[in-house]
Scaffold this motif. Structure first.
Motif, PDB file in Angstrom:
ATOM      1  N   LYS A 387      43.015  33.437  38.666  1.00 11.69           N
ATOM      2  CA  LYS A 387      41.898  34.156  38.039  1.00 11.69           C
ATOM      3  C   LYS A 387      40.646  34.035  38.887  1.00 11.69           C
ATOM      4  O   LYS A 387      39.951  35.035  39.138  1.00 11.69           O
ATOM      5  N   ARG A 391      38.896  37.135  41.084  1.00 13.08           N
ATOM      6  CA  ARG A 391      37.554  37.528  40.648  1.00 13.08           C
ATOM      7  C   ARG A 391      36.481  37.034  41.608  1.00 13.08           C
ATOM      8  O   ARG A 391      35.294  37.065  41.294  1.00 13.08           O
ATOM      9  N   ALA A 489      40.780  40.885  36.940  1.00 13.08           N
ATOM     10  CA  ALA A 489      41.300  41.163  38.278  1.00 13.08           C
ATOM     11  C   ALA A 489      41.343  42.660  38.565  1.00 13.08           C
ATOM     12  O   ALA A 489      41.064  43.100  39.683  1.00 13.08           O
ATOM     13  N   MET A 492      37.982  43.938  39.475  1.00  9.87           N
ATOM     14  CA  MET A 492      37.550  43.447  40.786  1.00  9.87           C
ATOM     15  C   MET A 492      38.331  44.079  41.936  1.00  9.87           C
ATOM     16  O   MET A 492      37.925  43.987  43.088  1.00  9.87           O
ATOM     17  N   ARG A 500      28.139  40.533  37.675  1.00 12.91           N
ATOM     18  CA  ARG A 500      28.662  40.152  36.370  1.00 12.91           C
ATOM     19  C   ARG A 500      27.505  40.026  35.403  1.00 12.91           C
ATOM     20  O   ARG A 500      26.639  39.173  35.579  1.00 12.91           O
TER      21      ARG A 500
END
Length: 518
Positions: A387, A391, A489, A492, A500
């Protein structure tokens, strides 16, 4: 005994979660209370208490026809009367459908105003004693508002409010009185604060405790309804818990959660549903096998402390999940329409420090409750690292390894670590953020609240290790800004840089992302 009082706000942005129509009516106008806060969940009283019937009484200024209706997929009129002043209608549960909820519907026969209403029953219950335990850390604006609201309310069973002051910034002598006790506490996080609340409840001889976040908004009437309900539980259910629903402050008609499940993954129940719809209210009534309830507002018998001991010192996150999974086997967690609090959306509360605690404490929970705990913990670690890589959160990976190291320390680590010092170290090591207005590249035009999902992109994300194998010239130059909790994901994939929202990366980290993504 009064079971439930109608809540009749006149300045709500979304009145349809309280009533449909207008409280002030002209001739032939009508108002209906088949709503989240004002319908009556008779099936819950029938199944969990000794209540067998209910009387609805309303006070009106003017003349009206009052119908007591039931909704079981369709509306049925159970009984009716007309008049002015005070009007009462009685119904026996045995005359009602197996699944459904009750509500009054008023039709004006002249200019008419609804003044008040309540559901009551001739029944006896236990003489319980309830305390509320707030945990707060330097959020005076929230806790002071809630203290004052409780002081101005009348309750049948709530006798004491403990304010566990982890920040030690509240004036104990000034704020404490016959109702409120402010208790300075070392910053052991929410877990330690609520544990202190449980200890105070146990030592004080209270039968029940309500664990409650300091920043929730609530109607005092719902706390009264919940505690009255707990006093009426049958012998079979006298040890049950009660979990309130959670409504987002910005969209209070969109229920976020009504209890939840955990089987290695968190599954909020009745999630993101529109409680303005009667069919949704009907479905809310069918909510068995709840694993745990969030500690934004949960009522439990204090006897659980003797039987299951105190919560783990997890600081924040997963304490409510772990303790819910630990509850006695005979115990159910009850939920009900209308017994809910409003809470700030989690989009606005996310942080990388919270991610660390969530991951570390989930590993402890996996070890305790998953049969294949070792394999499940390894899988969870791989997913967490994946993760952060997909990201572009490279700077955050060291604290993920620290979480694993602490998990491997087991019970000895939890018993001996300095929670306050550990939190300071994690906060210092986690990625840093800056205010949105300091990022010159940001414009409202690049903001996306939701991004479409695409199965093909998921496959490409996996095959290219989150896009890391894609050449630089194939990356998208367009900058996008996404709420942090939805910046997955797929969002991104093939991006050179992102912003963000709520968790805004510094420009330095954004530059490093772009460099590392080439």
């Amino acid at each position: 005994m009064k079971l439930q009082k109608l809540i009749l706000p006149t300045n709500e942005a979304y009145p349809e979660i309280y009533y449909r129509g207008n409280l002030e009516m002209t001739n032939k106008d009508s108002v209906s209370f088949d709503t989240y806060f004002n319908s009556f969940s008779y099936t819950k009283y029938r199944d969990y208490t000794n209540v067998k019937d209910v009387t609805f009484t309303c006070t009106i200024d003017g003349e009206a026809q009052v119908q007591l209706c039931v909704f079981d997929g369709e509306e049925h009129i159970v009984c009716s009367a007309q008049g002015n002043g005070t009007i009462s209608l009685f119904v026996d549960f045995k005359d009602l459908p197996k699944n459904g909820f009750l509500y009054p519907k008023l039709t004006a026969l002249s200019d008419c105003t609804v003044i008040s209403g309540e559901y009551s029953a001739e029944c006896g219950g236990r003489d319980i004693s309830v305390c509320i335990a707030f945990c707060t850390f330097r959020r005076e604006k929230y806790i002071m508002k809630n203290i004052e609201q409780l002081r101005s309310s009348e309750f049948s069973f709530i006798d004491r409010v403990f304010v566990i002051d982890n920040g030690q910034t509240l004036d104990r002598d000034t704020l404490s009185d016959d109702l409120v006790s402010v208790l300075p506490n070392k910053n052991y996080g929410g877990s330690g604060g609520f544990t202190r609340g449980l200890i105070e409840a146990y030592d004080g001889g209270y039968s029940h405790v309500i664990l409650m976040d300091d920043d929730v908004e609530f109607h005092s009437e719902t706390l009264e309804q919940m505690t009255v309900f707990m006093s009426l539980l049958s012998d079979e259910h006298k040890d049950d818990w009660f979990s309130t629903g959670m409504l987002p402050l910005d969209k209070p008609w969109e229920q976020f959660e009504l209890g939840a499940l955990w089987d290695g993954n968190v599954t909020p129940l009745k999630h993101m549903i529109d409680v303005r719809k009667p069919a949704v209210l009907l479905d809310n009534l069918n909510n068995p096998d709840v694993d745990y309830g969030g500690w934004w507002c949960l009522c439990m018998p204090v006897s659980v402390v003797e039987e299951k001991a105190l919560p783990l010192p997890l600081f924040i996150k997963f304490d409510d999940i772990e303790y819910g999974l630990r509850k006695p086997e005979r115990t159910e967690i009850i939920t009900m329409n209308g017994i809910a609090v409003c809470h700030e959306a989690f989009d606005n509360k996310a942080s990388f420090v919270v991610d660390y605690y969530y991951f570390r404490n989930e590993l402890f929970t996996i070890a305790l409750y998953k049969k294949n705990g070792r394999a499940a913990a390894i899988k969870r670690f791989i997913l967490e690292i994946g993760k952060h890589l997909t990201r572009f959160r490279y700077d955050n990976i060291p604290i993920i390894f620290k979480a694993v190291e602490q998990f491997l320390g087991g019970a000895e680590f939890l018993l001996n670590y300095d929670e306050e010092q550990n939190n300071k170290e994690i906060a210092a090591a986690a990625m840093k953020f800056v205010p949105l207005d300091t990022i010159p590249e940001y414009k409202e035009a690049v903001r996306y609240e939701e991004l479409p999902t695409n199965r093909a992109v998921w496959i490409a994300t996996i095959l290219t290790l989150g896009g890391h194998l894609i050449p630089s010239f194939m990356l998208k130059k367009e900058l996008i800004a996404i709420p942090a909790v939805r910046a997955g994901a797929v969002a991104m994939f093939r991006r050179k840089a992102t912003i963000r929202l709520c968790l805004i990366l510094t420009m330095q980290n954004m530059a490093e992302q772009e460099k590392n993504n080439r």
